[in-house]
Write a protein that holds these residues in place. Structure first.
Motif, PDB file in Angstrom:
ATOM      1  N   UNK A  58       0.709  -1.426   0.535  1.00 21.86           N
ATOM      2  CA  UNK A  58       0.438  -0.494  -0.357  1.00 21.86           C
ATOM      3  C   UNK A  58       0.904   0.901   0.061  1.00 21.86           C
ATOM      4  N   UNK A  59       1.371   0.759   0.518  1.00 15.46           N
ATOM      5  CA  UNK A  59       2.590   2.439   0.949  1.00 15.46           C
ATOM      6  C   UNK A  59       3.254   2.762  -1.447  1.00 15.46           C
ATOM      7  N   UNK A  60       3.483   1.224  -1.807  1.00 16.61           N
ATOM      8  CA  UNK A  60       3.617   2.071  -3.242  1.00 16.61           C
ATOM      9  C   UNK A  60       2.655   2.699  -4.187  1.00 16.61           C
ATOM     10  N   UNK A  61       1.217   2.060  -3.079  1.00 11.52           N
ATOM     11  CA  UNK A  61      -0.062   2.591  -4.474  1.00 11.52           C
ATOM     12  C   UNK A  61       0.100   3.828  -3.698  1.00 11.52           C
ATOM     13  N   UNK A  62       0.461   4.296  -2.546  1.00 14.76           N
ATOM     14  CA  UNK A  62       0.134   5.455  -2.050  1.00 14.76           C
ATOM     15  C   UNK A  62       1.090   6.790  -3.082  1.00 14.76           C
ATOM     16  N   UNK A  63       1.957   6.321  -3.403  1.00 11.47           N
ATOM     17  CA  UNK A  63       2.804   6.987  -4.446  1.00 11.47           C
ATOM     18  C   UNK A  63       1.311   7.766  -5.394  1.00 11.47           C
ATOM     19  N   UNK A  64       1.050   7.287  -5.660  1.00 10.67           N
ATOM     20  CA  UNK A  64       0.189   6.906  -6.875  1.00 10.67           C
ATOM     21  C   UNK A  64      -0.563   8.573  -6.719  1.00 10.67           C
ATOM     22  N   UNK A  65      -0.548   9.077  -5.561  1.00  8.84           N
ATOM     23  CA  UNK A  65      -1.362  10.097  -5.318  1.00  8.84           C
ATOM     24  C   UNK A  65      -0.686  11.519  -5.645  1.00  8.84           C
ATOM     25  N   UNK A  66       1.032  11.488  -5.315  1.00  7.11           N
ATOM     26  CA  UNK A  66       1.122  12.518  -5.840  1.00  7.11           C
ATOM     27  C   UNK A  66       2.104  11.470  -7.400  1.00  7.11           C
ATOM     28  N   UNK A  67       2.605  10.850  -7.848  1.00  6.50           N
ATOM     29  CA  UNK A  67       2.980  11.002  -8.657  1.00  6.50           C
ATOM     30  C   UNK A  67       2.721  10.271 -10.235  1.00  6.50           C
ATOM     31  N   UNK A  68       0.957   9.576  -9.667  1.00  9.44           N
ATOM     32  CA  UNK A  68       1.161   8.945 -10.978  1.00  9.44           C
ATOM     33  C   UNK A  68       0.661  10.491 -12.168  1.00  9.44           C
TER      34      UNK A  68
END
Length: 251
Positions: A58-68
């Motif tokens: 989920x940490x990696x998934x959470x980065x999608x809120x910033x980097x996607x």
């Protein structure tokens, strides 16, 4: 990078800090034990809710809120139309040599070029869309779990502080400061849940819907090409997925 997420979090924190500073006692809102109770308890609760692998993922998934990156359906439709023109001028097999940047579209093109039936192509690509949604939901659920646990542990910390305060009523002058410290855990939990975890879960849901839409456009395009439809018809069919303003822009 999605500036909106960063601006939202920093802007919200900035407003809260500004209101505290204007009140005059910023250090009165700093209490390390209260912060430890909320953060530690929230993480512990999520570890109980989900497998460790899911929490770490989920940490990696959470980065999608910033980097996607924002999807570009116009560019995707243009590429599909070019593939349709290539298939019409040469053959379906010729598409395999084309430079396709989108991995999902590339898989569809390969299946069509290999001679797979439309039913098989649709089934395989539909399955990939379904599993993508399932993977994303796991990450979203972790952040929803964090959002539900943070206020709960904030209240638990407040109750602990109240019990400790009531055990020391011999000194009336200590009641006010002790009560303030007890309420800080609720304060921390509310900020974490409503400014970070729950909004991030919602942003991930939106990212997932965007990706699903993008993949559905690719699937529809691949099946249209396989059916031998005219490139102009393919273009018109896929532009139906776009908002009217984007259709005019795409031409």
């Amino acid at each position: 990078m999605d500036i909106a997420t960063l601006l939202g979090i920093l802007g919200g924190l900035g407003l809260i800090v500004t209101s505290i500073v204007l009140g005059g006692n910023i250090m009165g809102f700093v209490d390390i034990p209260s912060l430890v109770v909320v953060m530690g308890g929230t993480i512990a609760a999520v570890l109980v809710m989900f497998p460790l692998k899911t929490v770490i993922g989920a940490i990696k998934v959470g980065m999608k809120t910033l980097l996607a990156k924002e999807p570009d359906p116009e560019s995707l439709i243009k590429q599909i139309v070019e593939l349709a023109e290539l298939a019409r001028k040469e053959s379906l097999v010729a598409m395999e040599k084309a430079n396709v940047s989108n991995p999902f579209l590339q898989k569809g093109v390969r299946l069509v070029a290999d001679g797979s039936s439309p039913a098989l192509v649709g089934a395989i690509m539909d399955s990939e869309i379904s599993y993508m949604k399932r993977r994303h939901q796991r990450g979203q659920n972790v952040f929803k779990g964090l959002g539900s646990a943070a206020p709960a542990f904030g209240m638990i910390g407040t109750l602990v502080g109240l019990v400790q305060m009531l055990q020391n009523l011999d000194d009336p002058s200590s009641i006010g400061p002790a009560m303030a410290v007890a309420l800080l855990t609720t304060f921390y939990g509310a900020i974490m849940a409503n400014l970070m975890f729950l909004p991030m879960a919602r942003k991930l849901e939106e990212r997932s819907l965007d990706e699903q839409f993008y993949m559905e456009v690719a699937l529809e395009g691949v099946l249209a090409i396989q059916n031998g439809e005219h490139p102009q018809l393919v273009k018109e069919k896929l532009q139906a997925f776009l908002a009217p303003a984007l259709r005019e822009k795409a031409g």
